[in-house]
Design a protein around this motif. Structure first.
Motif, PDB file in Angstrom:
ATOM      1  N   GLU A 256      18.297   7.875 -31.206  1.00  0.00           N
ATOM      2  CA  GLU A 256      18.282   7.776 -32.658  1.00  0.00           C
ATOM      3  C   GLU A 256      17.210   8.659 -33.271  1.00  0.00           C
ATOM      4  O   GLU A 256      17.349   9.220 -34.343  1.00  0.00           O
ATOM      5  N   LEU A 257      16.105   8.755 -32.548  1.00  0.00           N
ATOM      6  CA  LEU A 257      14.961   9.446 -33.096  1.00  0.00           C
ATOM      7  C   LEU A 257      15.151  10.955 -33.095  1.00  0.00           C
ATOM      8  O   LEU A 257      14.938  11.629 -34.105  1.00  0.00           O
ATOM      9  N   SER A 258      15.549  11.505 -31.990  1.00  0.00           N
ATOM     10  CA  SER A 258      15.381  12.955 -31.810  1.00  0.00           C
ATOM     11  C   SER A 258      16.583  13.709 -31.288  1.00  0.00           C
ATOM     12  O   SER A 258      16.513  14.926 -31.145  1.00  0.00           O
ATOM     13  N   GLU A 259      17.705  13.049 -31.032  1.00  0.00           N
ATOM     14  CA  GLU A 259      18.747  13.744 -30.274  1.00  0.00           C
ATOM     15  C   GLU A 259      19.262  15.028 -30.943  1.00  0.00           C
ATOM     16  O   GLU A 259      19.457  16.030 -30.259  1.00  0.00           O
ATOM     17  N   GLU A 303      13.493  -3.155 -26.173  1.00  0.00           N
ATOM     18  CA  GLU A 303      13.872  -1.812 -25.735  1.00  0.00           C
ATOM     19  C   GLU A 303      13.581  -0.903 -26.907  1.00  0.00           C
ATOM     20  O   GLU A 303      13.521  -1.370 -28.030  1.00  0.00           O
ATOM     21  N   PHE A 304      13.433   0.365 -26.641  1.00  0.00           N
ATOM     22  CA  PHE A 304      13.345   1.161 -27.857  1.00  0.00           C
ATOM     23  C   PHE A 304      14.310   2.313 -27.913  1.00  0.00           C
ATOM     24  O   PHE A 304      14.102   3.281 -28.595  1.00  0.00           O
ATOM     25  N   GLY A 305      15.425   2.120 -27.258  1.00  0.00           N
ATOM     26  CA  GLY A 305      16.507   3.081 -27.407  1.00  0.00           C
ATOM     27  C   GLY A 305      16.885   3.720 -26.086  1.00  0.00           C
ATOM     28  O   GLY A 305      16.256   3.490 -25.052  1.00  0.00           O
ATOM     29  N   HIS A 306      17.901   4.530 -26.151  1.00  0.00           N
ATOM     30  CA  HIS A 306      18.461   5.145 -24.951  1.00  0.00           C
ATOM     31  C   HIS A 306      17.842   6.521 -24.713  1.00  0.00           C
ATOM     32  O   HIS A 306      17.946   7.408 -25.567  1.00  0.00           O
ATOM     33  N   PHE A 307      17.185   6.686 -23.585  1.00  0.00           N
ATOM     34  CA  PHE A 307      16.732   8.029 -23.181  1.00  0.00           C
ATOM     35  C   PHE A 307      17.980   8.824 -22.801  1.00  0.00           C
ATOM     36  O   PHE A 307      18.688   8.444 -21.866  1.00  0.00           O
ATOM     37  N   TYR A 308      18.223   9.905 -23.535  1.00  0.00           N
ATOM     38  CA  TYR A 308      19.548  10.535 -23.454  1.00  0.00           C
ATOM     39  C   TYR A 308      19.629  11.711 -22.489  1.00  0.00           C
ATOM     40  O   TYR A 308      20.596  12.483 -22.517  1.00  0.00           O
ATOM     41  N   GLY A 309      18.687  11.860 -21.595  1.00  0.00           N
ATOM     42  CA  GLY A 309      18.797  12.931 -20.588  1.00  0.00           C
ATOM     43  C   GLY A 309      19.047  14.284 -21.249  1.00  0.00           C
ATOM     44  O   GLY A 309      18.236  14.766 -22.018  1.00  0.00           O
ATOM     45  N   SER A 310      20.190  14.921 -20.925  1.00  0.00           N
ATOM     46  CA  SER A 310      20.604  16.173 -21.570  1.00  0.00           C
ATOM     47  C   SER A 310      19.642  17.323 -21.288  1.00  0.00           C
ATOM     48  O   SER A 310      19.511  18.254 -22.093  1.00  0.00           O
TER      49      SER A 310
ATOM     50  N   ASP B 317      15.149  16.263 -41.445  1.00  0.00           N
ATOM     51  CA  ASP B 317      15.450  15.227 -40.447  1.00  0.00           C
ATOM     52  C   ASP B 317      16.302  15.763 -39.293  1.00  0.00           C
ATOM     53  O   ASP B 317      16.773  14.988 -38.462  1.00  0.00           O
ATOM     54  N   GLY B 318      16.493  17.084 -39.253  1.00  0.00           N
ATOM     55  CA  GLY B 318      17.259  17.668 -38.155  1.00  0.00           C
ATOM     56  C   GLY B 318      18.741  17.770 -38.437  1.00  0.00           C
ATOM     57  O   GLY B 318      19.487  18.334 -37.648  1.00  0.00           O
ATOM     58  N   SER B 319      19.189  17.210 -39.545  1.00  0.00           N
ATOM     59  CA  SER B 319      20.609  17.321 -39.895  1.00  0.00           C
ATOM     60  C   SER B 319      20.877  18.673 -40.550  1.00  0.00           C
ATOM     61  O   SER B 319      19.950  19.362 -40.982  1.00  0.00           O
ATOM     62  N   GLN B 347       7.023  10.237 -41.303  1.00  0.00           N
ATOM     63  CA  GLN B 347       7.532   9.635 -40.071  1.00  0.00           C
ATOM     64  C   GLN B 347       7.086  10.429 -38.835  1.00  0.00           C
ATOM     65  O   GLN B 347       6.591   9.860 -37.868  1.00  0.00           O
ATOM     66  N   TRP B 348       7.251  11.751 -38.896  1.00  0.00           N
ATOM     67  CA  TRP B 348       7.001  12.587 -37.705  1.00  0.00           C
ATOM     68  C   TRP B 348       5.576  13.152 -37.648  1.00  0.00           C
ATOM     69  O   TRP B 348       5.096  13.533 -36.586  1.00  0.00           O
ATOM     70  N   ASN B 349       4.974  13.360 -38.803  1.00  0.00           N
ATOM     71  CA  ASN B 349       3.552  13.750 -38.838  1.00  0.00           C
ATOM     72  C   ASN B 349       3.200  15.054 -38.126  1.00  0.00           C
ATOM     73  O   ASN B 349       2.141  15.158 -37.508  1.00  0.00           O
ATOM     74  N   PHE B 350       4.082  16.042 -38.214  1.00  0.00           N
ATOM     75  CA  PHE B 350       3.759  17.299 -37.529  1.00  0.00           C
ATOM     76  C   PHE B 350       2.556  17.992 -38.164  1.00  0.00           C
ATOM     77  O   PHE B 350       1.742  18.590 -37.467  1.00  0.00           O
ATOM     78  N   LYS B 351       2.456  17.923 -39.478  1.00  0.00           N
ATOM     79  CA  LYS B 351       1.307  18.564 -40.122  1.00  0.00           C
ATOM     80  C   LYS B 351       0.006  17.871 -39.713  1.00  0.00           C
ATOM     81  O   LYS B 351      -1.014  18.524 -39.509  1.00  0.00           O
ATOM     82  N   MET B 352       0.053  16.565 -39.586  1.00  0.00           N
ATOM     83  CA  MET B 352      -1.167  15.834 -39.237  1.00  0.00           C
ATOM     84  C   MET B 352      -1.543  16.023 -37.774  1.00  0.00           C
ATOM     85  O   MET B 352      -2.718  15.969 -37.416  1.00  0.00           O
ATOM     86  N   THR B 353      -0.544  16.216 -36.921  1.00  0.00           N
ATOM     87  CA  THR B 353      -0.822  16.343 -35.481  1.00  0.00           C
ATOM     88  C   THR B 353      -0.851  17.812 -35.027  1.00  0.00           C
ATOM     89  O   THR B 353      -0.852  18.091 -33.826  1.00  0.00           O
ATOM     90  N   GLY B 354      -0.897  18.729 -35.979  1.00  0.00           N
ATOM     91  CA  GLY B 354      -0.721  20.155 -35.674  1.00  0.00           C
ATOM     92  C   GLY B 354      -1.919  20.855 -35.051  1.00  0.00           C
ATOM     93  O   GLY B 354      -1.777  21.920 -34.468  1.00  0.00           O
ATOM     94  N   ARG B 355      -3.108  20.294 -35.177  1.00  0.00           N
ATOM     95  CA  ARG B 355      -4.335  20.876 -34.590  1.00  0.00           C
ATOM     96  C   ARG B 355      -4.493  22.362 -34.979  1.00  0.00           C
ATOM     97  O   ARG B 355      -4.755  23.229 -34.123  1.00  0.00           O
ATOM     98  N   TYR B 356      -4.370  22.631 -36.267  1.00  0.00           N
ATOM     99  CA  TYR B 356      -4.336  24.021 -36.724  1.00  0.00           C
ATOM    100  C   TYR B 356      -5.662  24.751 -36.574  1.00  0.00           C
ATOM    101  O   TYR B 356      -5.677  25.971 -36.468  1.00  0.00           O
ATOM    102  N   GLU B 357      -6.768  24.012 -36.575  1.00  0.00           N
ATOM    103  CA  GLU B 357      -8.052  24.692 -36.350  1.00  0.00           C
ATOM    104  C   GLU B 357      -8.058  25.354 -34.982  1.00  0.00           C
ATOM    105  O   GLU B 357      -8.500  26.499 -34.824  1.00  0.00           O
ATOM    106  N   MET B 358      -7.568  24.621 -34.003  1.00  0.00           N
ATOM    107  CA  MET B 358      -7.520  25.166 -32.640  1.00  0.00           C
ATOM    108  C   MET B 358      -6.675  26.440 -32.616  1.00  0.00           C
ATOM    109  O   MET B 358      -7.064  27.448 -32.013  1.00  0.00           O
TER     110      MET B 358
END
Lengths: 378, 378
Positions: A256-259, A303-310, B317-319, B347-358
């Motif tokens: 659900e999260l990332s597929e 559980e927190f979801g299905h690890f989808y391999g791939s 959201d990847g869609s 939700q995903w926090n890429f900007k917060m986890t980006g470690r841009y100084e490094m």
């Protein structure tokens, strides 16, 4: 059909789409078609007997006048956990060692030079440490890998959880690279830790402090971008700037999260950085005895979801292998000609046209507290 | 089937795959399904009459307590050239103005707020200037856009070739952003110029010097990443760091070269940067009277491949939306709720986890002449 039953996109395309259209669909979705890699019958039989899928493909490069082909076989292993998550820890580890060991043996029969396991392969999912962080006896996790590496003349990339006693018992999410000589070549730590819903890993281990080192193996220069690091294009980029020809991405991520992002990110990294990328995801659904919550409005769950391999391999020319199954253990073997990296680099020239000085300056400004975004108003 | 006849991947999936599997295939390939956008009958009729496809979809966001939805409709226009490439230049331009004008009119009927044309929309492909670089009278290219913008209360992003008389007649590959007031909000130049085979554009114009500016429009903050810049993740990233919520990528690219990369790159940028991206490619095959060569071993030729259209919108959201046709003119309208950008960011926090100084530090070192890659050897 539930998401944990659906086999794979590739299987559906082959099953339904008429041959005339299928070639075009595949060309656009998967790039230049890879050749199927043949295996010895003994390997095919062993995989069937041991209950995992064995798939292989070949990425070809043009022949060159001044360089011989640089042929390397990489093996990507995806697997379910073997024992329940509440079995004694050492029993879980032993069972996983046995399972992965029997897959590695088949990899060796197929001439694999570098094998990579999934993130934290010797445990149930690392973000669900939950009730215990076992103090695994020093060396217990990697001894097996040294043995396998030497026995099969194979580089082993082994993603583990590392207890760093020298620094106050700090935990790291680490990949140990074992040379085909059986010696540890070095280790590299996960640079970006998810702070996302159930993946509350930031409470278990810290952002890595090993930078973007690359390992010179007998079979090419490799790097390891662990799991959530695949969402950060700069992370892939910096491994590439240090010379990586193959970047492994051992992961543990659910449907659900990332597929829909999964087929995009590692492949984009292969394109953008003129390198091969190997995306490996664990498979199966893991059940935890104690329920847990994520502060996201959902009920407490086990559980927190299905690890989808791939799991799949992507090449610098934009092509990619078919993925392993979404539901079964598997070994994906790709034969790479590493000459393709420079050939595509010389054609597309992203490194030469990258204007990195400009970005170094802009990025340095952007992280300052008084950074003023460049916004044009009417 | 030749590559210039095949309609689209989406059409093949719908035609062949059984409904049960189709949902899963779409979920994995396209992400969360977008809702179909309905248009007034008059618009549908006008599109049919004028011979272009009209497609629309809606990207939804969750409702929030403290912010109203921020609904914006973007229009992406892909079109063939109208007259042959050797017709008088002003005739070619006039014909394209007429063609694009009639598509914009339909966009207005559908309530579009921001429209973007393909790269160098008022000409045949810019990398084939070849025999002439016409000195287009000042203002000739944009007057029409000012008129359209004001008439329809619509922001117009107009990618042109710019003759910069103030700097010695330098040519730039530029996008002019015209506000819905009819005034020019500003311009932004293509940062990365291809040095790839037939795309020998580096002999025609220079790497842009306008950085990564973002335009605050009444309908959100937008940026323009022109064509080849989509291969550079840092380029997308820096627009995003300056606050872009929607990044347009007006392009002109052909099948053999880049088609399998097309669905990957702009979409990866939407995911990695928590923003919307709009990828626009021209369509059709352009024939040039004088033959040309590319030093790549191929014979001299008059065409350089099929522009495969396939314009699409990707969300944070990847869609993504289905793509426009590979072979016909089209207008793709997407209704975006810009609140989705921050929701996915939180939700995903890429900007917060980006470690841009490094990365700022590492990048600054990596561009030095005496840079030593971080390579571990046995």
């Amino acid at each position: 059909m539930s998401a944990s039953e659906f086999e794979s996109v590739e299987a559906s395309l082959s099953k339904y789409i008429s041959p005339g259209d299928l070639d075009e669909v595949r060309r656009i979705l998967y790039g230049k078609q890879t050749r199927k890699l043949d295996f010895p019958q003994s390997a095919t039989d062993a995989a069937a007997e041991r209950g995992f899928d064995l798939q292989g493909c070949v990425f070809e490069a043009s022949s060159e006048q001044l360089r011989l082909p640089r042929i390397v076989r990489v093996g990507l292993i995806q697997n379910k956990i073997v024992l329940p998550t509440d079995a004694p820890v050492l029993d879980q580890i032993a069972a996983l060692h046995k399972r992965v060991g029997e897959i590695v043996e088949v990899a060796a029969m197929c001439g694999v030079n570098i094998v990579c396991f999934q993130e934290a392969w010797s445990k149930s999912n690392p973000s669900l440490l939950m009730n215990y962080i076992p103090n695994i006896p020093k060396g217990h996790q990697s001894r097996k890998c040294h043995f396998l590496a030497k026995k099969y003349n194979m580089v082993v990339v082994s993603p583990i959880l590392e207890r760093d006693e020298i620094h106050g018992g700090t935990l790291w999410n680490t990949a140990v690279v074992v040379s085909n000589s059986g010696k540890v070549l070095g280790k590299t730590r996960k640079n970006h830790i998810p702070r996302v819903g159930d993946f509350n890993e930031s409470t278990y281990y810290m952002e890595g402090n090993t930078g973007h080192r690359v390992f010179q193996t007998q079979f090419g220069k490799i790097a390891v971008n662990i799991c959530y690091g695949r969402h950060h294009p700069l992370n892939w980029f910096m491994y590439s700037m240090n010379g990586a020809e193959i970047i492994f991405n051992p992961s543990a991520t659910v449907g659900e999260l990332s597929e829909p992002m999964w087929p995009i990110e590692a492949r984009n990294a292969a394109i953008a950085n003129h390198c091969f990328t190997c995306a490996i995801n664990r498979v199966g659904t893991e059940h935890f005895k104690n329920e847990f919550t994520s502060g996201d409005g959902r009920k407490a769950h086990h559980e927190f979801g299905h690890f989808y391999g791939s799991s799949y391999v992507a090449a610098p020319d934009g092509s990619r292998s078919p993925g392993l199954s979404r539901i079964r253990d598997g070994l994906l073997i790709a034969e790479l000609d590493l000459n393709l990296t420079r050939q595509i680099g010389d054609q597309w020239n992203f490194k030469m046209t990258g204007r990195y000085e400009m970005y170094g300056e802009e990025l340095t400004k952007a992280v300052q507290n008084d950074f003023k975004p460049n916004i044009i108003k009417e």
